[in-house]
Design an enzyme around this catalytic site. Sequence first.
Site, PDB file in Angstrom:
ATOM      1  CG  ASN A  13      -1.681   1.248   1.429  1.00 21.10           C
ATOM      2  OD1 ASN A  13      -1.724   2.103   0.535  1.00 21.10           O
ATOM      3  ND2 ASN A  13      -2.317   1.396   2.583  1.00 21.10           N
ATOM      4  CE  LYS A  15      -0.001   3.139   4.832  1.00 18.53           C
ATOM      5  NZ  LYS A  15       0.140   3.174   6.275  1.00 18.53           N
ATOM      6  CD  GLU A 101      -2.676   5.417   6.910  1.00 17.33           C
ATOM      7  OE1 GLU A 101      -2.690   5.513   5.672  1.00 17.33           O
ATOM      8  OE2 GLU A 101      -1.786   4.823   7.542  1.00 17.33           O
TER       9      GLU A 101
HETATM   10  P1  13P Z   1       3.300   0.317   7.594  1.00 15.34           P
HETATM   11  O1  13P Z   1       3.774  -0.962   6.948  1.00 15.34           O
HETATM   12  O2  13P Z   1       4.016   1.532   7.091  1.00 15.34           O
HETATM   13  O3  13P Z   1       3.238   0.205   9.067  1.00 15.34           O
HETATM   14  O4  13P Z   1       1.771   0.530   7.093  1.00 15.34           O
HETATM   15  C1  13P Z   1       0.888  -0.523   7.189  1.00 15.34           C
HETATM   16  C2  13P Z   1      -0.345  -0.180   6.441  1.00 15.34           C
HETATM   17  O5  13P Z   1      -1.099   0.708   6.842  1.00 15.34           O
HETATM   18  C3  13P Z   1      -0.622  -0.913   5.208  1.00 15.34           C
HETATM   19  O6  13P Z   1      -1.922  -0.680   4.747  1.00 15.34           O
END
Ligand code: 13P
Length: 259
Positions: A13, A15, A101
């Site tokens: 992901n 983001k 989120e």
């Molecule tokens: P991290 O791997 O950066 O902790 O994020 C996890 C996440 O939210 C994947 O959707």
Amino acid sequence: MASKMRKTLIAGNWKMHNTAKESVDLASSVKNGVRPGYAGQVMMAPSFTSLHQVAAALKGSDILLAAQDMSWEDKGAFTGAVAPGQIKDAGCTHVLIGHSERRSIFGESDQVINKKLAAALRHGLVPVLCVGETLAERESQKTYRVLETQVSGALAGRKAEELSTLIIAYEPVWAIGTGKNATPDQAQDAHIFIRKLAGRLYSPALADGMRILYGGSVKADNVDEIMAQPDVDGALVGGASLKADGFLRIIHFQEVITK
Ligand code: 13P
């Protein structure tokens, strides 16, 4: 229960990172680095703006493309929203629904997530439903209650036959982006709870076949022990999916079986 009867899925992901060019470079490096005969599945979820180009870059590979979110509406006056048909048009087969989120920063409720999940299924997209408790909820012994509310809220009104593709990602909020991953036992415990819940809500067959991914600070140096848990069927990786080398190490975790 043999875990690896369920095909493993390692998903990145990304983001709100990467321009279209950066996305294509990363996708291409991952595509070129996956070993021939890799027996699991790999998926990436770039930003909306990169989807079309990443889809083109992934052509000829088995890597799956997901959007990070979508609207529950098909079309219309919904400024800023992106429709299920639009992400399909961009090449997505999967979509993340209810990432923490989205819940905590953008205020998405279980009702909204329920509508998005229904829309994904209506459009033939595979939903990756994200659930997980906050630190305060864990410390006050509310983890199971939160997971039950989130899962049953998202799935309310759905019938078992609609859910054969459903993937759930357990992502404890306190482990996301913090560098503090759940222990393998904590992950296994939550996954078993979710699987049993799916069995109670639907059927043991649906629960047995359903893939449950773990997410939250998955990295090259902890993926093997997490993936070794029988009910962990894959990983949803944030930060560590943004560099091809590290993500490739995660993809090729120790347990993976080649064809
Ligand atoms: P991290 O791997 O950066 O902790 O994020 C996890 C996440 O939210 C994947 O959707």
